[in-house]
Scaffold this active site. Sequence first.
Site, PDB file in Angstrom:
ATOM      1  N   GLU A 117       0.841  -1.191   0.000  1.00 29.73           N
ATOM      2  CA  GLU A 117       0.000   0.000   0.000  1.00 29.73           C
ATOM      3  C   GLU A 117       0.874   1.237   0.000  1.00 29.73           C
ATOM      4  O   GLU A 117       1.785   1.371   0.832  1.00 29.73           O
ATOM      5  CB  GLU A 117      -0.897   0.037   1.239  1.00 29.73           C
ATOM      6  CG  GLU A 117      -1.983  -1.009   1.270  1.00 29.73           C
ATOM      7  CD  GLU A 117      -2.934  -0.807   2.437  1.00 29.73           C
ATOM      8  OE1 GLU A 117      -4.092  -1.200   2.311  1.00 29.73           O
ATOM      9  OE2 GLU A 117      -2.515  -0.253   3.483  1.00 29.73           O
ATOM     10  N   CYS A 118       0.616   2.162  -0.906  1.00 29.19           N
ATOM     11  CA  CYS A 118       1.288   3.458  -0.962  1.00 29.19           C
ATOM     12  C   CYS A 118       2.806   3.282  -0.954  1.00 29.19           C
ATOM     13  O   CYS A 118       3.383   2.852  -1.943  1.00 29.19           O
ATOM     14  CB  CYS A 118       0.794   4.354   0.156  1.00 29.19           C
ATOM     15  SG  CYS A 118       1.104   6.110  -0.140  1.00 29.19           S
ATOM     16  N   GLY A 119       3.484   3.558   0.161  1.00 27.39           N
ATOM     17  CA  GLY A 119       4.928   3.367   0.200  1.00 27.39           C
ATOM     18  C   GLY A 119       5.335   1.934  -0.069  1.00 27.39           C
ATOM     19  O   GLY A 119       6.360   1.670  -0.716  1.00 27.39           O
TER      20      GLY A 119
END
Length: 439
Positions: A329-331
């Site tokens: 997720e994201c990073g």
Amino acid sequence: MTDPFPPGLLVSAPASGTGKTTVMLGLLRALAEDGLQVQPFKSGPDYIDPAFHRAATGRESFNLDTWAMDDALFAAIARQAMGADICVAEGSMGLYDGVATRGRAGFGSSAETARAMGWPVILVLDVGGQAQSAAATALGFAQYDRDLPFAGVILNRVASPRHERLTRLGMERAGMPVLGALPRRGDLTLPARHLGLVQAVEHPDLETAIAGYAAFLRAHVDLAAIRDAALGRVPGAAGTLPRPPAQRIALAQDAAFSFTYPHLIAGWRQAGVEILPFSPLADEPPDPFADLVWLPGGYPELHAGRLAAATRFREGLRRHAKTRPVHGECGGYMALGTALIDKEGTRHQMAGLLALVTSYESRKFHLGYRRAVLHEAIPGQAAGAALRGHEFHYSTILEQPDAPLAAVADADGQPVPETGSRRGHVTGTFFHLIAGEAP
């Protein structure tokens, strides 16, 4: 016989930047020092504040979100307060700020959270540059929604005893209780960076800072009146926390990967999941017997050089991905890609499990709720499932040749280009999952 549900309060403000978080942390710690079990909450999708709340109270802080959560999940999360003596929730942005389009139960404002829980609002007012006029602001917030209970105001950044006296006169005329008046102090700030505050684990002396906030509040607010103002109602239908995506989950946890919604982890633990933490920054590979590797969001762009040098981590991740799922997720999504370009323009090798290339040199602000309909399954969610989440980052996608994972839209239903990716057993999204929608 079950314990009664504890009363609570919500700390909010007219806008961001009023000192709300430092007031919140001082209040949490001061109440805990008085021997209370304090359950913190955060209204809205903030990733960072809950870790500071946990440091202040010793209890996990949970997000409550009327846009992304249906009533059953909202109630299930609220019931994590059972056994506490008092709940204290922190609002997001301004008290009535939300999105334009109704979500699962509302528009996502802090006022909706307070109303749903029956929590009176403490309004933190920055009174710098005004005196009696601050009462007009307070009165407007109190009367904007007459069904919302107000406990009173805390005056922040008061310049002098005379300034306090004049401001209190205005509040008295408006009929607004003043619960405290905090003198202006330049040292009562938390360090920040591009996504807001630094992470709690990175604060150079967080314990000393929180103890200082508590002492400051104890000297300048009426803690007894605040405790007496706490109210609330038992949340509605109990509901359940989200089901886990696997039985043995290797979860990346360090300064580069730290943002997972606490209610998800609580749901995993309640279901008996074995969570196997590991640190990519320490070049630790995921547990070889894990069913799933989960890379949360965080700040890989600040640690790209160390991640590029973490060969044991990358090799272990690649071995796992040959036969079992990996999700980011994201990073975590960025770290699964081919490369990450840092703010100086240096290109760093990432895991290479997706063809994604992202850049923090080419920055663009991405912020808002997301609704995603999956083209392909991800761990715990079938193809075709609709998910609710939130996106918050500055990094830009330069290359993303893999098949899109989902059709993604913002809170108003407008498509966004960050569709996520899938390749083999590996999936990733730029949004953080909050909840799935019931079929």
